[in-house]
Design a protein around this motif. Structure first.
Motif, PDB file in Angstrom:
ATOM      1  N   GLU A 203       0.819  -1.213   0.000  1.00 41.34           N
ATOM      2  CA  GLU A 203       0.000   0.000   0.000  1.00 41.34           C
ATOM      3  C   GLU A 203       0.857   1.269   0.000  1.00 41.34           C
ATOM      4  N   CYS A 204       0.300   2.332  -0.591  1.00 45.17           N
ATOM      5  CA  CYS A 204       1.020   3.593  -0.741  1.00 45.17           C
ATOM      6  C   CYS A 204       0.672   4.566   0.379  1.00 45.17           C
ATOM      7  N   HIS A 205       0.193   4.043   1.511  1.00 43.59           N
ATOM      8  CA  HIS A 205      -0.151   4.867   2.673  1.00 43.59           C
ATOM      9  C   HIS A 205      -0.176   3.939   3.883  1.00 43.59           C
TER      10      HIS A 205
ATOM     11  N   ASN B 265       3.421  10.174  -0.268  1.00 43.34           N
ATOM     12  CA  ASN B 265       2.275  10.132  -1.179  1.00 43.34           C
ATOM     13  C   ASN B 265       1.411  11.342  -0.858  1.00 43.34           C
TER      14      ASN B 265
ATOM     15  N   CYS C 180      -3.553   9.431  -0.654  1.00 40.83           N
ATOM     16  CA  CYS C 180      -4.313   8.621   0.304  1.00 40.83           C
ATOM     17  C   CYS C 180      -3.892   8.693   1.771  1.00 40.83           C
TER      18      CYS C 180
END
Ligand code: MG
Ligand code: ZN
Length: 228
Positions: A98-100, A128, A131
């Motif tokens: 995941e980017c968060h 990022n 999000c």
């Protein structure tokens, strides 16, 4: 967006908020203030922490860092040189890269955190601009870092991120003389999406303005523990 899709997104955020509240209870029980640090990749979050957390113990605040990255422990390795507890949380091992960070990921790291021995936990989110702002993790406050190399328009393009924070750090001001960057315009754009939000102009490289961040962290920690 289709109605069912909206519903799914709402359910995901509801579930996240429930876990965030559980995190919050754990942090409160130990009297730990939690700051969620967010920015685009390369805005200077880790460098800022290297500067701002150094000397925090002398100011009476025992800090630790939860370092969120997709992969690796480059930033955690750098911060561990400060001799403070640093815990690495990678999103690629079981969290789908995941980017968060979300509340559940932070929850998984809580057993590794020395909550009884610290006053402040800084969570360095995954770099990022979108999000991270959508997922509460149980924090007391949020800091958004934007650097002057990113352009003045970012608050207008990514408003949630700039709206969902209590402090905006404008970093890399030492580079201004080399850039066609209008600081006044950035601040006007900031006020357009989050009127009057507290802000500091700093250079993590030279250390200029970093005292202001350190003071903010001390103030925020004291305020949260006074409420608790
Ligand atoms: Mg970093
Ligand atoms: Zn994400």
């Amino acid at each position: 967006m289709h109605r069912t899709k909206v519903r799914v997104v709402e359910d995901v955020l509801d579930a996240n908020n429930t876990i965030a509240r559980a995190n919050r209870e754990d942090f409160d029980r130990h009297g730990v203030t939690v700051v969620n640090l967010m920015s685009a990749p390369g805005a200077g979050k880790t460098r800022l922490l290297e500067r701002a957390l150094d000397g925090l113990a002398e100011a009476g605040v025992r800090a630790a860092v939860l370092e969120g990255d997709v992969q690796g422990s480059y930033d955690a390795d750098r911060l561990s040189l400060l001799h403070i507890p640093v815990v690495q949380l990678n999103t690629d091992g079981g969290f789908g890269g995941e980017c968060h960070l979300d509340a559940n990921m932070v929850r998984s790291a809580i057993p590794s955190l020395p909550l009884a021995d610290i006053d402040l936990l800084v969570i360095e989110n995954v770099g990022n601009l979108v999000c991270p702002a959508e997922f509460r993790v149980g924090e007391d406050a949020r800091i958004m870092v934007c650097s002057v190399t990113e352009g003045e328009d970012k608050p207008l393009k990514y408003p949630l991120m700039f709206r969902a924070c209590e402090l905006v750090i404008i970093n890399k001001i030492d580079l201004l003389e080399h850039l066609d960057f209008d600081l006044e315009r950035l601040e006007a754009n900031l006020d357009a999406v989050h009127p009057g939000v507290e802000r500091v102009r700093v250079s993590a490289r030279t250390g200029d303005g970093v005292d202001g961040i350190r003071e903010w962290l001390v103030r925020t920690t004291e305020r949260a523990s006074a409420v608790a």
